[in-house]
Design an enzyme around this catalytic site. Structure first.
Site, PDB file in Angstrom:
ATOM      1  CE1 TYR A  82      -4.151  -1.892   0.909  1.00  0.00           C
ATOM      2  CE2 TYR A  82      -2.430  -3.403   1.613  1.00  0.00           C
ATOM      3  CZ  TYR A  82      -3.735  -3.171   1.261  1.00  0.00           C
ATOM      4  OH  TYR A  82      -4.635  -4.183   1.264  1.00  0.00           O
TER       5      TYR A  82
ATOM      6  CE  LYS B   9       2.876 -17.988  -1.060  1.00  0.00           C
ATOM      7  NZ  LYS B   9       2.267 -19.316  -0.978  1.00  0.00           N
TER       8      LYS B   9
ATOM      9  CG  ASP C 198      -0.521 -20.508   0.591  1.00  0.00           C
ATOM     10  OD1 ASP C 198       0.015 -20.283   1.689  1.00  0.00           O
ATOM     11  OD2 ASP C 198       0.080 -21.062  -0.349  1.00  0.00           O
TER      12      ASP C 198
ATOM     13  CG  ASP D  76      -7.498  -5.167   2.754  1.00  0.00           C
ATOM     14  OD1 ASP D  76      -8.640  -5.240   3.214  1.00  0.00           O
ATOM     15  OD2 ASP D  76      -7.177  -4.406   1.829  1.00  0.00           O
TER      16      ASP D  76
ATOM     17  CG  ASP E 254     -12.968  -7.891   3.484  1.00  0.00           C
ATOM     18  OD1 ASP E 254     -12.828  -7.178   4.494  1.00  0.00           O
ATOM     19  OD2 ASP E 254     -13.349  -7.450   2.383  1.00  0.00           O
TER      20      ASP E 254
END
Ligand code: NAD
Length: 365
Positions: free
Chosen positions: A142, A189, A221, A245, A249
């Site tokens: 970001y 990751k 993942d 993020d 959700d």
């Protein structure tokens, strides 16, 4: 207690839900004899329309001079459908987080038993889920360098983390775990990304300072899969900006709806409280947005920024009683919901306010 609160309704349903959060703050002030002084300011699409700036200086000055912020959401279809627009509502949000040093986003994912059937996940998998996410907020793709090359045919966003950014959020996660089930899951990751390898190294080092807290690492993942397969296996989760993020959700489905999830962004200065959802263009103006995430964000504000635990718990109890009595907004209704108990945004807010009064008088007995 005397406190100055800035309300930033923002765009779309942000305006509709923060109005209900404010109602709750006003009632709490009345019931517990506090003085909350409110001010309002612009951010996002509305601010761009008014001044060309998604975070006007006037807004920033107000934010730097208050005790807490209640934020709605930013976003407008005009920008979602036109990636070439250079000035965008979400820039206001990102700049606000950076300017206020809000580096840790706390997202509690707790399922109210009354909503067990509202989720698309099986009730026996969900029951008892209680996860506290720490999403890092001021680093990652970001804020890394971004741009286009090769006549616009190649695009890049740099995923970047510095040691101090990982250290400070890791400390917050371990400290919180000590007050809960004493387990931290760090999500990265690291099998592919160098920034994740630094993340894992630093979290491991900080973890050694908290020997009473169990630390596990998961790849993002696999964490995404386990979150749905066995949500009860998580206690505190700490992760970067992008992974946080997406995972939060996904985790909103554990709580039944995006409309149920509150969040707190904290750091060096003032705390900012907001629902995790966006401006929801698809339902804006219909009066059906669920205001409970905004109301639960107010509960987080009273607890975290003002240390008002009793007031905060009173709000959570009032929400619980509203749900127990069968009242729902459409997003959390199911086939068993009494049609007469499906409320619009404003009536849901008013009912919670009514219940606040009942909970408080029951506590006084
Ligand atoms: P969204 O969170 O706005 O909506 C996703 C889905 O959830 C929609 O179907 C929506 O109707 C539903 N929903 C969300 N909140 C709800 C509520 N309180 N009650 C009932 N249903 C609710 O995400 P999106 O559709 O991907 O994005 C819409 C806009 O919001 C975009 O412009 C995006 O950039 C912006 N956005 C802003 C923020 C923020 O300000 N923090 C966060 C996410 C998205």
């Amino acid at each position: 207690m005397k406190k100055k609160i800035v309300i930033l309704p923002g765009d779309g349903i942000g305006k509709e839900v923060t109005a209900e959060g404010k109602k709750v703050l006003e009632k709490i002030a009345e019931l517990f004899d506090h003085q909350f002084e409110f001010d309002e300011a612009q951010i996002g699409h509305d601010a761009i329309e008014a001044s060309g700036n998604p975070l006007p200086n006037e807004t920033l000055a107000k934010l730097k001079n208050c005790d807490a912020i209640l934020f709605g959401a930013v976003g407008h279809p005009k920008y979602d459908n036109d990636p070439t627009l250079k000035v965008r509502p979400e820039q206001g949000l990102l700049k606000m987080r950076k300017e206020l040093g809000l580096y840790a986003n706390l997202r509690p994912i707790k399922l109210f038993d009354e909503l067990l059937k509202a989720s698309s996940i099986k009730a026996e998998i969900l029951k008892g889920s209680d996860i506290l996410f720490f999403r890092e907020l001021t680093g990652d793709v970001y804020f890394g360098e971004k741009g286009r090359k090769d006549d616009g045919n190649t695009a890049f966003d740099l995923m970047i983390y510095q040691r101090y950014e990982v250290e400070r959020i890791a400390h917050k996660a371990f400290q919180a775990a000590r007050t809960r089930k004493k387990k931290v899951t760090s999500v990265d990751k690291a099998n592919v990304l160098e920034s994740s390898r630094l993340w894992r190294q630093v979290v491991t080092e900080i973890g050694k300072l908290y020997p009473d807290v169990e630390l596990e690492h998961q790849f993002v993942d696999s964490a995404a899969m386990k979150l749905i397969q066995n949500p009860r296996s998580f206690d505190v989760v700490v992760t970067g900006n992008l992974f946080g993020d997406i995972l939060t959700d996904e985790a909103s489905q554990i709580a039944g709806s995006m409309g149920m999830l509150a969040s707190a962004s904290v750091g060096d200065t003032v705390g900012l409280y907001e629902p995790i959802h966006g401006s929801a263009h698809d339902i804006t103006g219909k009066g059906i947005a669920n205001p409970l995430a905004s109301i639960l964000s107010v509960a987080l504000m009273l607890d975290i920024s003002f240390g008002l635990k009793e007031e905060s718990e009173t709000i959570i109890k009032a929400v619980e009683q509203t749900l127990k009595a069968g009242y729902r907004t459409t997003d959390i209704a199911d086939s068993h919901t009494d049609k007469n108990k499906i409320l619009n945004t404003s009536n849901m807010g008013s009912l919670v306010v009514e219940k606040l009064e009942k909970v408080t008088s029951a506590q006084a007995v």
